[in-house]
Design an enzyme around this catalytic site. Sequence first.
Site, mmCIF file in Angstrom:
data_model
loop_
_atom_site.group_PDB
_atom_site.id
_atom_site.type_symbol
_atom_site.label_atom_id
_atom_site.label_comp_id
_atom_site.label_asym_id
_atom_site.label_seq_id
_atom_site.Cartn_x
_atom_site.Cartn_y
_atom_site.Cartn_z
ATOM 1 N N ASP A 84 5.568 2.554 -5.092
ATOM 2 C CA ASP A 84 5.369 1.768 -3.874
ATOM 3 C C ASP A 84 3.922 1.941 -3.429
ATOM 4 O O ASP A 84 3.536 3.007 -2.933
ATOM 5 C CB ASP A 84 6.340 2.250 -2.779
ATOM 6 C CG ASP A 84 6.081 1.607 -1.425
ATOM 7 O OD1 ASP A 84 5.539 0.477 -1.397
ATOM 8 O OD2 ASP A 84 6.416 2.241 -0.402
ATOM 9 N N THR A 98 -2.392 2.689 2.583
ATOM 10 C CA THR A 98 -2.967 4.017 2.776
ATOM 11 C C THR A 98 -2.490 5.012 1.732
ATOM 12 O O THR A 98 -3.280 5.788 1.196
ATOM 13 C CB THR A 98 -2.613 4.556 4.177
ATOM 14 O OG1 THR A 98 -3.043 3.613 5.165
ATOM 15 C CG2 THR A 98 -3.302 5.887 4.437
ATOM 16 N N THR A 107 -4.431 16.526 27.446
ATOM 17 C CA THR A 107 -4.898 15.358 26.703
ATOM 18 C C THR A 107 -4.151 15.230 25.381
ATOM 19 O O THR A 107 -3.766 14.133 24.976
ATOM 20 C CB THR A 107 -6.414 15.459 26.443
ATOM 21 O OG1 THR A 107 -7.097 15.512 27.701
ATOM 22 C CG2 THR A 107 -6.908 14.262 25.649
ATOM 23 N N GLY A 117 6.330 -9.673 2.144
ATOM 24 C CA GLY A 117 5.732 -8.755 1.185
ATOM 25 C C GLY A 117 6.750 -8.083 0.282
ATOM 26 O O GLY A 117 7.941 -7.967 0.608
ATOM 27 N N ALA A 118 6.261 -7.600 -0.860
ATOM 28 C CA ALA A 118 7.133 -6.981 -1.852
ATOM 29 C C ALA A 118 7.846 -5.754 -1.295
ATOM 30 O O ALA A 118 9.027 -5.529 -1.570
ATOM 31 C CB ALA A 118 6.305 -6.597 -3.080
ATOM 32 N N ASP A 119 7.136 -4.942 -0.512
ATOM 33 C CA ASP A 119 7.751 -3.727 0.031
ATOM 34 C C ASP A 119 8.853 -4.062 1.032
ATOM 35 O O ASP A 119 9.883 -3.367 1.095
ATOM 36 C CB ASP A 119 6.690 -2.838 0.684
ATOM 37 C CG ASP A 119 5.870 -3.561 1.749
ATOM 38 O OD1 ASP A 119 5.786 -4.805 1.726
ATOM 39 O OD2 ASP A 119 5.305 -2.868 2.624
ATOM 40 N N ARG A 120 8.682 -5.152 1.774
ATOM 41 C CA ARG A 120 9.683 -5.533 2.765
ATOM 42 C C ARG A 120 10.953 -6.051 2.080
ATOM 43 O O ARG A 120 12.067 -5.788 2.547
ATOM 44 C CB ARG A 120 9.104 -6.581 3.722
ATOM 45 C CG ARG A 120 7.850 -6.089 4.459
ATOM 46 C CD ARG A 120 7.323 -7.118 5.426
ATOM 47 N NE ARG A 120 8.208 -7.245 6.578
ATOM 48 C CZ ARG A 120 8.071 -8.178 7.504
ATOM 49 N NH1 ARG A 120 7.099 -9.076 7.399
ATOM 50 N NH2 ARG A 120 8.904 -8.231 8.528
#
Length: 259
Positions: A6, A10, A185, A108-111
């Site tokens: 996959d 990133t 913070t 998309g292919a991953d979806r």
Amino acid sequence: MFLAIDVGNTQTTLGLFDEAGALARGWRMSTDATDTSDMLHARLFSFFMKDGMELARVAEAGVASVVPALERAWRKCLEAHLGHRPLVVRPGEPYGMEIAMPNPRQVGADRIANAIAARTTYGAPVIVVDFGTATNIDVVDELGRYRGGAISPGVMLSAGALVSRAARLASVPIEAPEHALGDTTETAMQSGLVIGAAAQAEGLVSRIKDELGAPNATVVATGGLARTVGAATSLFDAIDPDLTLRGIREIWLWKQGQR
């Protein structure tokens, strides 16, 4: 054995499935669009060697990529190893699942892999929230059709934008704080990023369920930050980091006539 790959924007996730369909090994590596097929083959070999395994045991493979240059490089790499073409998951191809959208090629292919694996594992209707570079929501209706979803900036993308554009803010560990009300913070940023991502998912999934008319749809989290965001919400019926890899294998099985 079957190797599923996959390729995200990133990170690239690899999963090795045994003959019984169980995930035997998994690896992650940074996605680098400049990698050549030879470089990818060397990385594969090093992963297998590190774990005392033989790359020669891989007889079939499949790739789902959102990076076109790497799709070509992985295909060439795997062709050289296998001696035949690997499965390459194409955007918009149904693979046994109707894509009920005006332009299926936009999916998309991953979806597609996520939706197919979710339907196979959890039934329909099912909603997948994938926490990657982008946060993708993929929806399968009660008839088992892919209906669409939502796309928003991912947690890490939001964190990077926040730190780069706000001079007084520094990067913080991406983890769920104990409270939404941050008193430093660091905890305030963690609340905004992680609890904010969880709240966004809750709101979008609630609206999607209403529009779908499926209040009892199963909701599944996947992606690299699924467990982190999942710790900040009770939204998810399952947290399934390997969903996309299993979807690639399910598509290969379908193409072999085994589904």
